[in-house]
Design a protein around this motif. Sequence first.
Motif, PDB file in Angstrom:
ATOM      1  N   LEU A  91       0.925  -1.241  -0.201  1.00 51.53           N
ATOM      2  CA  LEU A  91      -0.059   0.036  -0.130  1.00 51.53           C
ATOM      3  C   LEU A  91       0.921   1.144  -0.006  1.00 51.53           C
ATOM      4  O   LEU A  91       0.514   2.034  -0.780  1.00 51.53           O
ATOM      5  N   ILE A  92       1.717   1.346   0.806  1.00 53.53           N
ATOM      6  CA  ILE A  92       2.901   2.538   0.780  1.00 53.53           C
ATOM      7  C   ILE A  92       3.584   2.720  -0.391  1.00 53.53           C
ATOM      8  O   ILE A  92       3.723   3.563  -0.954  1.00 53.53           O
ATOM      9  N   THR A  95       1.289   3.472  -3.370  1.00 56.51           N
ATOM     10  CA  THR A  95       0.764   5.165  -3.434  1.00 56.51           C
ATOM     11  C   THR A  95       1.938   6.094  -3.504  1.00 56.51           C
ATOM     12  O   THR A  95       1.719   7.086  -4.232  1.00 56.51           O
ATOM     13  N   SER A  96       3.127   5.644  -3.267  1.00 56.96           N
ATOM     14  CA  SER A  96       4.208   6.599  -3.371  1.00 56.96           C
ATOM     15  C   SER A  96       4.668   6.699  -4.680  1.00 56.96           C
ATOM     16  O   SER A  96       5.400   7.615  -5.112  1.00 56.96           O
ATOM     17  N   ILE A  97       4.565   5.515  -5.325  1.00 55.72           N
ATOM     18  CA  ILE A  97       4.910   5.824  -6.959  1.00 55.72           C
ATOM     19  C   ILE A  97       3.723   6.282  -7.706  1.00 55.72           C
ATOM     20  O   ILE A  97       3.924   6.407  -8.964  1.00 55.72           O
ATOM     21  N   GLY A  98       2.856   6.684  -7.284  1.00 57.56           N
ATOM     22  CA  GLY A  98       1.634   7.573  -8.090  1.00 57.56           C
ATOM     23  C   GLY A  98       0.557   6.764  -8.373  1.00 57.56           C
ATOM     24  O   GLY A  98      -0.328   7.319  -9.204  1.00 57.56           O
ATOM     25  N   LEU A  99       0.169   5.377  -8.076  1.00 54.15           N
ATOM     26  CA  LEU A  99      -0.984   4.829  -8.258  1.00 54.15           C
ATOM     27  C   LEU A  99      -2.114   5.340  -7.653  1.00 54.15           C
ATOM     28  O   LEU A  99      -1.939   5.877  -6.431  1.00 54.15           O
ATOM     29  N   SER A 100      -3.329   5.193  -8.077  1.00 55.07           N
ATOM     30  CA  SER A 100      -4.551   5.861  -7.579  1.00 55.07           C
ATOM     31  C   SER A 100      -4.586   4.944  -6.321  1.00 55.07           C
ATOM     32  O   SER A 100      -4.120   3.971  -6.108  1.00 55.07           O
ATOM     33  N   GLU A 101      -5.498   5.589  -5.370  1.00 60.81           N
ATOM     34  CA  GLU A 101      -5.942   5.020  -4.075  1.00 60.81           C
ATOM     35  C   GLU A 101      -6.481   3.488  -4.182  1.00 60.81           C
ATOM     36  O   GLU A 101      -6.335   2.671  -3.450  1.00 60.81           O
ATOM     37  N   GLY A 102      -7.420   3.614  -5.195  1.00 58.16           N
ATOM     38  CA  GLY A 102      -8.114   2.190  -5.332  1.00 58.16           C
ATOM     39  C   GLY A 102      -7.367   1.186  -5.969  1.00 58.16           C
ATOM     40  O   GLY A 102      -7.349  -0.043  -5.660  1.00 58.16           O
ATOM     41  N   SER A 104      -4.233   0.955  -5.662  1.00 57.00           N
ATOM     42  CA  SER A 104      -3.333   0.860  -4.470  1.00 57.00           C
ATOM     43  C   SER A 104      -3.969  -0.148  -3.621  1.00 57.00           C
ATOM     44  O   SER A 104      -3.130  -1.189  -2.955  1.00 57.00           O
ATOM     45  N   GLY A 105      -4.921   0.004  -3.286  1.00 52.47           N
ATOM     46  CA  GLY A 105      -5.885  -0.568  -2.251  1.00 52.47           C
ATOM     47  C   GLY A 105      -6.030  -2.280  -2.756  1.00 52.47           C
ATOM     48  O   GLY A 105      -5.835  -3.291  -2.000  1.00 52.47           O
ATOM     49  N   LEU A 106      -6.286  -2.241  -4.109  1.00 52.46           N
ATOM     50  CA  LEU A 106      -6.575  -3.531  -4.632  1.00 52.46           C
ATOM     51  C   LEU A 106      -5.211  -4.291  -4.832  1.00 52.46           C
ATOM     52  O   LEU A 106      -5.239  -5.773  -4.590  1.00 52.46           O
ATOM     53  N   SER A 107      -4.262  -3.775  -5.131  1.00 54.68           N
ATOM     54  CA  SER A 107      -2.696  -4.463  -5.236  1.00 54.68           C
ATOM     55  C   SER A 107      -2.406  -4.788  -3.829  1.00 54.68           C
ATOM     56  O   SER A 107      -1.822  -6.022  -3.568  1.00 54.68           O
ATOM     57  N   ALA A 108      -2.775  -4.036  -2.858  1.00 52.50           N
ATOM     58  CA  ALA A 108      -2.439  -4.634  -1.389  1.00 52.50           C
ATOM     59  C   ALA A 108      -2.943  -5.688  -1.060  1.00 52.50           C
ATOM     60  O   ALA A 108      -2.591  -6.738  -0.326  1.00 52.50           O
ATOM     61  N   ILE A 109      -4.351  -5.889  -1.393  1.00 52.85           N
ATOM     62  CA  ILE A 109      -5.166  -6.937  -1.108  1.00 52.85           C
ATOM     63  C   ILE A 109      -4.892  -8.297  -2.047  1.00 52.85           C
ATOM     64  O   ILE A 109      -4.828  -9.313  -1.529  1.00 52.85           O
TER      65      ILE A 109
END
Length: 137
Positions: A91-92, A95-102, A104-109
Motif C-alpha cells: 500500500l505504501i 501510493t508513493s509511486i503514484g498509483l491511485s488509491e483504488g 493501491s488498495g486492490l494491489s495491497a489486498i
Amino acid sequence: MSGEITHTGIVKKLSEKGLIVSIINESACASCHAKGACTAADMKDKEVEIHHFDGEYSVGQHVSIIGKTEQGFKALFWGYLLPFLLVLTILIVSTSIGLSEGISGLSAIAVLVPYYLFLYLFRNKMKKSFEFEIKPL
C-alpha cells in the motif's frame, strides 16, 4: 520466554501416522450461565494431529496437549503479522509511486493471494515445525 500452552482433549482417532485429538477451545464467557441468551459465547471444536508420542492411547481417552509458546508466536507471525506487513508495504509503495488509491488498495489486498497460496503449498513442511506433546490425564 519459554512457556507452555496446555489444552485438554479427547483422543478421536488412532492411525499409523499418529493420533487425532479433539480439543474444545472456549472463550472466557463460554462457561457463563447466561451464554444461551448471549451471542458472545463461543465454543469451537478443533482437531490436533500428534505424530510423535510415547505410551499407549485409546479412542475416547482424555489427554493433555502441550505446545510451546514459541510455536504460538510463530503461528501469529505467519498468520497475522507477515500478511499485515505485506499489505502495508504494498500500500505504501504503490501510493508513493503514484498509483491511485483504488489500485493501491486492490494491489495491497491482491498480494495476499500468492502469500496464502505459498502457505498452502508448504503446509506440510510448516506442519512439521508445529509439534505438540501429549500426556494422559
